[in-house]
Write a protein that holds these residues in place. Sequence first.
Motif, PDB file in Angstrom:
ATOM      1  N   PHE A   1     -25.762  13.801 -22.581  1.00  0.00           N
ATOM      2  CA  PHE A   1     -26.600  14.664 -21.762  1.00  0.00           C
ATOM      3  C   PHE A   1     -28.007  14.647 -22.345  1.00  0.00           C
ATOM      4  CE2 PHE A   1     -24.902  17.341 -25.104  1.00  0.00           C
ATOM      5  CZ  PHE A   1     -25.998  18.071 -25.532  1.00  0.00           C
ATOM      6  N   VAL A   2     -28.974  15.018 -21.515  1.00  0.00           N
ATOM      7  CA  VAL A   2     -30.365  15.123 -21.942  1.00  0.00           C
ATOM      8  C   VAL A   2     -30.815  16.562 -21.713  1.00  0.00           C
ATOM      9  CG1 VAL A   2     -30.912  12.714 -21.491  1.00  0.00           C
ATOM     10  CG2 VAL A   2     -31.201  14.399 -19.658  1.00  0.00           C
ATOM     11  N   THR A   3     -31.793  16.989 -22.490  1.00  0.00           N
ATOM     12  CA  THR A   3     -32.361  18.332 -22.333  1.00  0.00           C
ATOM     13  C   THR A   3     -33.623  18.234 -21.501  1.00  0.00           C
ATOM     14  OG1 THR A   3     -31.461  19.029 -24.464  1.00  0.00           O
ATOM     15  CG2 THR A   3     -33.246  20.354 -23.550  1.00  0.00           C
ATOM     16  N   VAL A   4     -33.683  19.029 -20.437  1.00  0.00           N
ATOM     17  CA  VAL A   4     -34.795  18.960 -19.486  1.00  0.00           C
ATOM     18  C   VAL A   4     -35.475  20.328 -19.414  1.00  0.00           C
ATOM     19  CG1 VAL A   4     -35.479  18.421 -17.120  1.00  0.00           C
ATOM     20  CG2 VAL A   4     -33.530  17.228 -18.160  1.00  0.00           C
ATOM     21  N   PRO A   5     -36.774  20.414 -19.749  1.00  0.00           N
ATOM     22  CA  PRO A   5     -37.465  21.711 -19.734  1.00  0.00           C
ATOM     23  C   PRO A   5     -38.189  21.977 -18.406  1.00  0.00           C
ATOM     24  CG  PRO A   5     -38.837  20.104 -20.833  1.00  0.00           C
ATOM     25  CD  PRO A   5     -37.594  19.367 -20.372  1.00  0.00           C
ATOM     26  N   TYR A   6     -38.237  23.250 -18.028  1.00  0.00           N
ATOM     27  CA  TYR A   6     -39.023  23.700 -16.880  1.00  0.00           C
ATOM     28  C   TYR A   6     -39.756  24.976 -17.263  1.00  0.00           C
ATOM     29  CZ  TYR A   6     -36.283  20.534 -13.918  1.00  0.00           C
ATOM     30  OH  TYR A   6     -35.693  19.430 -13.357  1.00  0.00           O
ATOM     31  N   GLU A   7     -40.881  25.210 -16.598  1.00  0.00           N
ATOM     32  CA  GLU A   7     -41.662  26.429 -16.828  1.00  0.00           C
ATOM     33  C   GLU A   7     -41.997  27.056 -15.473  1.00  0.00           C
ATOM     34  OE1 GLU A   7     -46.172  27.042 -18.166  1.00  0.00           O
ATOM     35  OE2 GLU A   7     -44.896  26.460 -19.876  1.00  0.00           O
ATOM     36  N   ILE A   8     -41.686  28.325 -15.338  1.00  0.00           N
ATOM     37  CA  ILE A   8     -41.955  29.074 -14.107  1.00  0.00           C
ATOM     38  C   ILE A   8     -42.795  30.293 -14.466  1.00  0.00           C
ATOM     39  CG2 ILE A   8     -40.936  30.359 -12.176  1.00  0.00           C
ATOM     40  CD1 ILE A   8     -40.212  27.449 -12.069  1.00  0.00           C
TER      41      ILE A   8
ATOM     42  N   THR B   1     -42.790  40.443 -16.715  1.00  0.00           N
ATOM     43  CA  THR B   1     -43.588  41.253 -17.638  1.00  0.00           C
ATOM     44  C   THR B   1     -43.533  40.762 -19.079  1.00  0.00           C
ATOM     45  OG1 THR B   1     -41.695  42.768 -17.867  1.00  0.00           O
ATOM     46  CG2 THR B   1     -43.382  43.329 -16.223  1.00  0.00           C
ATOM     47  N   ARG B   2     -42.564  39.905 -19.403  1.00  0.00           N
ATOM     48  CA  ARG B   2     -42.446  39.398 -20.762  1.00  0.00           C
ATOM     49  C   ARG B   2     -41.776  38.031 -20.716  1.00  0.00           C
ATOM     50  NH1 ARG B   2     -38.846  42.532 -25.159  1.00  0.00           N
ATOM     51  NH2 ARG B   2     -37.324  40.926 -24.639  1.00  0.00           N
ATOM     52  N   PRO B   3     -42.188  37.087 -21.572  1.00  0.00           N
ATOM     53  CA  PRO B   3     -41.558  35.761 -21.562  1.00  0.00           C
ATOM     54  C   PRO B   3     -40.053  35.846 -21.818  1.00  0.00           C
ATOM     55  CG  PRO B   3     -43.584  35.698 -22.836  1.00  0.00           C
ATOM     56  CD  PRO B   3     -43.306  37.149 -22.538  1.00  0.00           C
ATOM     57  N   CYS B   4     -39.329  34.984 -21.135  1.00  0.00           N
ATOM     58  CA  CYS B   4     -37.876  34.940 -21.274  1.00  0.00           C
ATOM     59  C   CYS B   4     -37.428  33.492 -21.131  1.00  0.00           C
ATOM     60  CB  CYS B   4     -37.213  35.805 -20.203  1.00  0.00           C
ATOM     61  SG  CYS B   4     -35.420  35.937 -20.353  1.00  0.00           S
ATOM     62  N   ARG B   5     -36.566  33.048 -22.022  1.00  0.00           N
ATOM     63  CA  ARG B   5     -36.071  31.668 -21.975  1.00  0.00           C
ATOM     64  C   ARG B   5     -34.565  31.666 -21.713  1.00  0.00           C
ATOM     65  NH1 ARG B   5     -37.377  27.107 -26.450  1.00  0.00           N
ATOM     66  NH2 ARG B   5     -39.268  27.049 -25.155  1.00  0.00           N
TER      67      ARG B   5
ATOM     68  N   GLU C   1     -27.149  16.993 -17.769  1.00  0.00           N
ATOM     69  CA  GLU C   1     -28.372  17.743 -18.058  1.00  0.00           C
ATOM     70  C   GLU C   1     -28.071  19.112 -18.657  1.00  0.00           C
ATOM     71  OE1 GLU C   1     -31.818  16.237 -14.949  1.00  0.00           O
ATOM     72  OE2 GLU C   1     -30.764  18.105 -14.523  1.00  0.00           O
ATOM     73  N   LEU C   2     -28.754  19.411 -19.724  1.00  0.00           N
ATOM     74  CA  LEU C   2     -28.884  20.772 -20.231  1.00  0.00           C
ATOM     75  C   LEU C   2     -30.306  21.191 -19.910  1.00  0.00           C
ATOM     76  CD1 LEU C   2     -28.040  23.254 -21.938  1.00  0.00           C
ATOM     77  CD2 LEU C   2     -28.935  22.025 -23.927  1.00  0.00           C
ATOM     78  N   ILE C   3     -30.463  22.226 -19.112  1.00  0.00           N
ATOM     79  CA  ILE C   3     -31.786  22.628 -18.637  1.00  0.00           C
ATOM     80  C   ILE C   3     -32.269  23.858 -19.407  1.00  0.00           C
ATOM     81  CG2 ILE C   3     -32.995  23.622 -16.648  1.00  0.00           C
ATOM     82  CD1 ILE C   3     -31.504  21.669 -14.889  1.00  0.00           C
ATOM     83  N   VAL C   4     -33.517  23.822 -19.804  1.00  0.00           N
ATOM     84  CA  VAL C   4     -34.167  24.944 -20.483  1.00  0.00           C
ATOM     85  C   VAL C   4     -35.278  25.456 -19.565  1.00  0.00           C
ATOM     86  CG1 VAL C   4     -35.429  25.716 -22.514  1.00  0.00           C
ATOM     87  CG2 VAL C   4     -33.674  23.942 -22.739  1.00  0.00           C
ATOM     88  N   ILE C   5     -35.218  26.749 -19.238  1.00  0.00           N
ATOM     89  CA  ILE C   5     -36.179  27.355 -18.310  1.00  0.00           C
ATOM     90  C   ILE C   5     -36.951  28.452 -19.021  1.00  0.00           C
ATOM     91  CG2 ILE C   5     -36.490  28.537 -16.104  1.00  0.00           C
ATOM     92  CD1 ILE C   5     -33.718  27.467 -15.286  1.00  0.00           C
ATOM     93  N   ASP C   6     -38.260  28.302 -19.076  1.00  0.00           N
ATOM     94  CA  ASP C   6     -39.132  29.351 -19.598  1.00  0.00           C
ATOM     95  C   ASP C   6     -39.722  30.123 -18.433  1.00  0.00           C
ATOM     96  OD1 ASP C   6     -39.273  29.256 -22.541  1.00  0.00           O
ATOM     97  OD2 ASP C   6     -39.933  27.190 -22.218  1.00  0.00           O
ATOM     98  N   LEU C   7     -39.411  31.410 -18.364  1.00  0.00           N
ATOM     99  CA  LEU C   7     -39.972  32.309 -17.354  1.00  0.00           C
ATOM    100  C   LEU C   7     -41.086  33.098 -18.018  1.00  0.00           C
ATOM    101  CD1 LEU C   7     -36.682  33.558 -15.668  1.00  0.00           C
ATOM    102  CD2 LEU C   7     -38.174  31.695 -14.955  1.00  0.00           C
ATOM    103  N   LEU C   8     -42.291  32.963 -17.478  1.00  0.00           N
ATOM    104  CA  LEU C   8     -43.479  33.493 -18.150  1.00  0.00           C
ATOM    105  C   LEU C   8     -44.307  34.353 -17.200  1.00  0.00           C
ATOM    106  CD1 LEU C   8     -44.550  30.124 -19.806  1.00  0.00           C
ATOM    107  CD2 LEU C   8     -43.335  32.002 -20.921  1.00  0.00           C
ATOM    108  N   PRO C   9     -45.011  35.360 -17.723  1.00  0.00           N
ATOM    109  CA  PRO C   9     -45.955  36.099 -16.890  1.00  0.00           C
ATOM    110  C   PRO C   9     -47.061  35.169 -16.374  1.00  0.00           C
ATOM    111  CG  PRO C   9     -45.530  37.246 -18.964  1.00  0.00           C
ATOM    112  CD  PRO C   9     -44.924  35.882 -19.095  1.00  0.00           C
TER     113      PRO C   9
END
Length: 287
Positions: free
Chosen positions: A27-34, A40-44, A275-283
């Motif tokens: 598997f591969v690690t795939v990052p996304y940013e939203i 109100t606060r960053p969350c991964r 796929e292992l997906i990493v999602i950063d949810l940001l203000p």
Amino acid sequence: MIEGILAAVIAVICICLAAAVWDSNRFVTVPYEIRSDKITRPCRFVLLADLHNKSFGRENNRLLAAIEESSPDGVLVAGDMLTAVRGADFGHALSLMEKLAARYRIYYGMGNHESRLGLYPDGYPGMYEEYMSGLRRAGIEPLINETAYLPECNIAVCGAQIDRTYYRHFRRRPMEAFYLPAILGRPDRERFQLLIAHNPVYFDMYAKWGADLVVSGHVHGGIMRLPVLGGVLSPAMTLFPKYDGGMFKEDKSTMILSRGLNSHTPPIRIFNPGELIVIDLLPEKVN
């Protein structure tokens, strides 16, 4: 001439077989940013989908190490951690969930395979009860048309379990506009709405419901991926599905579609690693 064509065909087959062996076990690690002004606060989060009881290394140690390296605040599960086959083992899936639950908050959305176990208990005797009991012993309560709210980030995580008829082969059943509000309720538009919805085919309806972000799986990346054309075959037996993996937009909604960690029937992946997906949810950025 014929010998040359035959040699080329054999070479292509050998390449595909080698790719199948390689890609079906990695598997591969795939990052996304939203970003959103509702957050109100960053969350991964890390997103898992379509494990189908596979183990990457002993006790899934390779997958666990990659998740730990990502340092998530929580884990989103977009369904099909096991496979609905009578008497099939789901030990790897349950063990992984137990280990993750000991370290992270788990938001478990149901896939069609988990749902099938519950819908047809005579066909899968005891499997649904055993698996669900195992999840609950680990402290995981699946989000079956329910919402968990994260006040520190202003994020509402909702898990949608749609009816089996929305998983028909060969054609998409129309989804009525009232269906999602009926099973999920109306979303709070002041909160960032993260919807775990296993089947990506209905992304347009998830967007109309009010999802800011949809996370899905189900399609396994199309089993085999080709340049330009993308995924070849969906579980609904449609060729070159519109949604096969990656990020998609619909009005103000975004969908992140995992290509999954494994496949079944056929249990192969070609030019299509898990796929292992990493999602950063940001203000939202302030100018």
